[in-house]
Design a protein around this motif. Structure first.
Motif, PDB file in Angstrom:
ATOM      1  N   VAL A 391       0.839  -1.192   0.000  1.00  0.00           N
ATOM      2  CA  VAL A 391       0.000   0.000   0.000  1.00  0.00           C
ATOM      3  C   VAL A 391       0.873   1.240   0.000  1.00  0.00           C
ATOM      4  N   TYR A 392       0.517   2.193  -0.829  1.00  0.00           N
ATOM      5  CA  TYR A 392       1.202   3.491  -0.877  1.00  0.00           C
ATOM      6  C   TYR A 392       0.160   4.591  -0.645  1.00  0.00           C
ATOM      7  N   ILE A 393       0.544   5.612   0.085  1.00  0.00           N
ATOM      8  CA  ILE A 393      -0.259   6.832   0.193  1.00  0.00           C
ATOM      9  C   ILE A 393       0.521   7.900  -0.558  1.00  0.00           C
ATOM     10  N   VAL A 394      -0.078   8.416  -1.631  1.00  0.00           N
ATOM     11  CA  VAL A 394       0.673   9.294  -2.525  1.00  0.00           C
ATOM     12  C   VAL A 394       0.020  10.669  -2.638  1.00  0.00           C
ATOM     13  N   ASP A 395       0.835  11.639  -3.022  1.00  0.00           N
ATOM     14  CA  ASP A 395       0.319  12.987  -3.258  1.00  0.00           C
ATOM     15  C   ASP A 395      -0.129  13.110  -4.709  1.00  0.00           C
ATOM     16  N   GLU A 396      -0.473  14.321  -5.129  1.00  0.00           N
ATOM     17  CA  GLU A 396      -0.999  14.533  -6.479  1.00  0.00           C
ATOM     18  C   GLU A 396       0.007  14.179  -7.571  1.00  0.00           C
ATOM     19  N   LYS A 405       0.285  11.207   7.094  1.00  0.00           N
ATOM     20  CA  LYS A 405      -0.188  12.260   6.196  1.00  0.00           C
ATOM     21  C   LYS A 405      -1.279  11.712   5.266  1.00  0.00           C
ATOM     22  N   ILE A 406      -2.244  12.561   4.943  1.00  0.00           N
ATOM     23  CA  ILE A 406      -3.345  12.138   4.083  1.00  0.00           C
ATOM     24  C   ILE A 406      -2.972  12.289   2.607  1.00  0.00           C
ATOM     25  N   GLY A 407      -3.332  11.310   1.830  1.00  0.00           N
ATOM     26  CA  GLY A 407      -3.108  11.328   0.392  1.00  0.00           C
ATOM     27  C   GLY A 407      -4.036  10.315  -0.253  1.00  0.00           C
ATOM     28  N   GLU A 408      -3.758   9.966  -1.490  1.00  0.00           N
ATOM     29  CA  GLU A 408      -4.576   8.962  -2.167  1.00  0.00           C
ATOM     30  C   GLU A 408      -4.054   7.570  -1.836  1.00  0.00           C
ATOM     31  N   ILE A 409      -4.970   6.659  -1.522  1.00  0.00           N
ATOM     32  CA  ILE A 409      -4.588   5.268  -1.257  1.00  0.00           C
ATOM     33  C   ILE A 409      -4.351   4.562  -2.584  1.00  0.00           C
ATOM     34  N   CYS A 410      -3.188   3.983  -2.730  1.00  0.00           N
ATOM     35  CA  CYS A 410      -2.842   3.226  -3.935  1.00  0.00           C
ATOM     36  C   CYS A 410      -2.278   1.873  -3.516  1.00  0.00           C
ATOM     37  N   CYS A 411      -2.267   0.922  -4.416  1.00  0.00           N
ATOM     38  CA  CYS A 411      -1.691  -0.376  -4.070  1.00  0.00           C
ATOM     39  C   CYS A 411      -1.057  -1.027  -5.281  1.00  0.00           C
ATOM     40  N   ALA A 412      -0.108  -1.892  -4.993  1.00  0.00           N
ATOM     41  CA  ALA A 412       0.571  -2.677  -6.029  1.00  0.00           C
ATOM     42  C   ALA A 412       0.608  -4.121  -5.574  1.00  0.00           C
ATOM     43  N   GLY A 413       0.508  -5.034  -6.513  1.00  0.00           N
ATOM     44  CA  GLY A 413       0.551  -6.441  -6.160  1.00  0.00           C
ATOM     45  C   GLY A 413      -0.206  -7.285  -7.161  1.00  0.00           C
ATOM     46  N   PRO A 414      -0.240  -8.602  -6.943  1.00  0.00           N
ATOM     47  CA  PRO A 414      -0.917  -9.517  -7.886  1.00  0.00           C
ATOM     48  C   PRO A 414      -2.433  -9.405  -7.856  1.00  0.00           C
ATOM     49  N   ASN A 415      -2.948  -8.596  -6.952  1.00  0.00           N
ATOM     50  CA  ASN A 415      -4.403  -8.401  -6.880  1.00  0.00           C
ATOM     51  C   ASN A 415      -4.899  -7.310  -7.821  1.00  0.00           C
ATOM     52  N   VAL A 416      -4.006  -6.527  -8.396  1.00  0.00           N
ATOM     53  CA  VAL A 416      -4.407  -5.405  -9.258  1.00  0.00           C
ATOM     54  C   VAL A 416      -4.907  -5.937 -10.605  1.00  0.00           C
ATOM     55  N   GLY A 460     -12.207   9.229   2.994  1.00  0.00           N
ATOM     56  CA  GLY A 460     -13.273   9.637   2.076  1.00  0.00           C
ATOM     57  C   GLY A 460     -12.862   9.496   0.624  1.00  0.00           C
ATOM     58  N   ARG A 461     -13.821   9.702  -0.266  1.00  0.00           N
ATOM     59  CA  ARG A 461     -13.558   9.657  -1.696  1.00  0.00           C
ATOM     60  C   ARG A 461     -13.070  11.010  -2.189  1.00  0.00           C
ATOM     61  N   ILE A 462     -12.033  11.006  -3.025  1.00  0.00           N
ATOM     62  CA  ILE A 462     -11.494  12.253  -3.569  1.00  0.00           C
ATOM     63  C   ILE A 462     -12.559  13.001  -4.362  1.00  0.00           C
TER      64      ILE A 462
END
Length: 612
Positions: A391-396, A405-416, A460-462
């Motif tokens: 899981v990554y929390i990333v900025d714009e 810190k708050i940012g967008e939740i992103c993920c990488a892995g075999p589930n994508v 929340g949702r962006i």
């Protein structure tokens, strides 16, 4: 065959009034027949087979048969419109469609098939034996593949499911999920739960299946996870009778959205508040001791002494066991996803002895990204990344932000997901390269944060975030969740974009309101909406619910509206509120709450007093 004699799918029998279960061996026989049927229809490698149905054993049979031919399934919901079915069948290029009921089958014949040239065959699951379009008829006429010669074993990268997002906005997109996506998600969740994967779900476990398998949550977390361990599931007849079915099936595991747990929470608190003083005190003491026991078991509180253990045992038998009985009496663990489960509800479930494990994910992530586990949970968090997922929390700009810190939740892995079917542009919008410089990373569109220990929280949702006239940003989800904790409020939508303040559309919980105010049955809901006591009650509930929020976030006005349902198109098939549809429907009422223009409305509106 492994698990051959184990019970698998249970279906309610109208004559005996009981759930009757088929075994894994019987299911295997049906899959063999269905494989031969699909083969005769010309379904082969990379083919698409559609199904319009709620959960039932035939759904899982068609899916398994398609997989064994290296084909994919395209699930749809019974509640969708024929125009949705038409679009999905055409976009996917499905060659066959299985319809649950005679009504759906007839509508498909009239309104869908004339516009779907790729569909070469259609069948009805409910039609009686002998009907040429009946699933039972064509199965009985199919040659059973005893040797397995028809099987074409899929490889990890083969497409298994083409799941179309329910589309709260715009056209649905076909999410391409491969065999690797599904299998890695099941294994990843198992590894994150316990050291011994066999203990994640035991052969003796049973669920009551009511979350749609047409959505990845129900399909991955329940259907395929339980089947992989030889467990069983009773197939719920429908949400209106879910409490009755819980008594009949007596599940040990339950996969749900927060609404069900909140309903039980509200029911218990309504009963407690209306109970005689002695019984009310008994119930409160039981819940308080249950909360202390749960904390003690997790090492977060002192251990019970002998007297406390005896006292808890008595209260558990008199009170808590009766509450657990609402879930059938055998429930050991509950899972929650799809939306945030209020902390108060999670604590309540802990206090009655049924821990809730919250998870997080999307269709595009197969779906699990993070998960709380029985041995290690953090209330208010959606858990930590499952095995194999980062899981990554990333900025714009896509750069990872600091912990907390708050940012967008992103993920990488075999589930994508592999991508959106026939839509490379949409795929490119949500897939990028992760901060590690090499992994495919999916952008969820959700806002959140992650602490140093990897616990993820969703804020929340962006796209739902909006700005008030004064420039302050509002994220509606947590505010709606806070207000929705009131036992007098069923559903909530917050409005306020480009306005001076927030207002709220509320769906009332009339039975609880009537009990609280002592309203007689001869007073209608419409008459009750003009009662000043009701307005005071809701005003106070909102103030109390929002006591931890910032002042500008609290709605200053509210209005009662009709329930948001799938029938009025305000809920998606997976029970998410279509925010834009609700706001469009009540545009005039919202304007009225802002005093834009005087209008005539049957809804009662209120005004929130400023908190002291």
């Amino acid at each position: 065959m492994v698990y051959a004699d184990n019970e698998l799918f249970g279906t309610f029998d109208k004559e005996s009034k009981k759930y009757l279960f088929m075994t894994y061996a019987e299911y295997n026989q049906k899959v063999n027949q269905c494989r031969a049927l699909l083969k005769d229809l010309g379904v082969g490698e990379y083919g698409k087979v559609a199904i319009i149905s709620n959960n039932r054993w035939e759904w899982a049979t068609v899916a398994a048969a398609a997989y064994s031919l290296k084909a994919a399934i395209v699930p749809m919901y019974e509640a969708q419109l024929p125009s949705d079915w038409t679009y999905i069948l055409n976009d996917s290029g499905s060659s066959a469609v299985f319809c649950a009921t005679q009504e759906i089958f007839d509508r498909v014949q009239r309104e869908v098939l004339p516009s779907t040239p790729t569909v070469q065959a259609s069948f009805c699951l409910d039609a009686p034996l002998g009907d040429p379009h009946a699933f039972q008829t064509v199965l009985s006429n199919s040659d059973i593949d005893d040797t397995g010669s028809l099987i074409k074993a899929p490889v990890p990268g083969d497409l298994a499911g083409l799941i179309y997002t329910s589309g709260t906005t715009g056209r649905p997109k076909g999410v391409e999920l491969t065999n690797m996506n599904f299998c890695s998600n099941i294994k990843g969740a198992t590894r994150s739960l316990v050291e011994d994967p066999k203990e994640f779900v035991k052969e003796s476990d049973r669920s009551l299946s009511f979350l749609p398998w047409a959505h990845s949550y129900g399909q991955t977390c329940e259907l395929w996870s339980l089947m992989s361990s030889g467990a069983s599931m009773g197939i719920c007849r429908g949400v209106p009778v879910i409490l009755e079915d819980l008594q009949l099936v007596k599940p040990t595991n339950l996969f749900s959205v927060p609404t069900l747990y909140k309903k039980v929470y509200d029911g218990v608190h309504n009963l407690m508040e209306s109970a005689p003083p002695l019984r009310k005190k008994l119930m409160k003491n039981a819940l308080k001791m249950g909360e202390a026991k749960a904390a003690s078991d997790k090492g977060l509180g002192p251990k019970f002494n002998t007297f406390e253990r005896i006292k808890f045992s008595v209260l558990d038998k008199l009170v808590l066991s009766k509450i657990r009985g609402r879930f059938g009496g055998n429930l050991q663990i509950a899972f929650s996803g799809g939306a945030a489960c209020p902390a108060e509800v999670v604590s309540f479930m802990d206090s009655i002895g049924i821990p809730i494990c919250e998870g997080y994910g999307l269709t595009e992530t197969s779906p699990i990204v993070t998960l709380n586990v029985p041995e290690n949970r953090t209330i208010g968090s959606v858990g930590r990344a499952i095995g194999g997922v980062t899981v990554y929390i990333v900025d714009e700009r896509g750069n990872a932000v600091a912990p907390g810190k708050i940012g967008e939740i992103c993920c990488a892995g075999p589930n994508v997901m592999k991508g959106y079917y026939n839509n490379q542009e949409a795929t490119d919008e949500v897939i990028s390269i992760a901060p590690d410089g090499k992994s495919r990373m999916f952008h969820t569109g959700d806002m959140g944060k992650m602490d140093l220990d990897g616990w993820v929280s969703v804020t929340g949702r962006i796209k739902e975030q909006y700005k008030l006239e004064n420039g302050k940003y509002v994220v509606p989800s947590p505010i709606e969740s806070a207000i929705g904790m009131s036992r007098f409020i069923n559903q909530v939508i917050l409005c306020g974009a480009n306005r001076s303040h927030n207002v709220a559309l509320l769906v009332p919980e009339w039975p609880a309101i009537r009990i609280e105010l002592g309203i007689k049955d001869d007073v209608t809901d419409e008459e009750l909406t003009n009662d000043s006591k009701l307005k005071d009650l809701i005003d106070n509930e909102i103030i109390q619910s929002c006591d931890k929020l910032k002042r500008f976030e609290i709605p200053k006005n509210w209005a009662f509206v009709a329930p948001f349902t799938a029938a009025n198109n305000m809920l998606t098939p997976k029970m998410s509120i279509r925010r834009h549809v609700v706001m469009d429907a009540y545009e005039e009422l919202i304007s009225h709450m802002y005093d834009d223009d005087p209008i005539v409305t049957e809804a009662a509106d209120g005004h929130i007093r400023e908190a002291a």
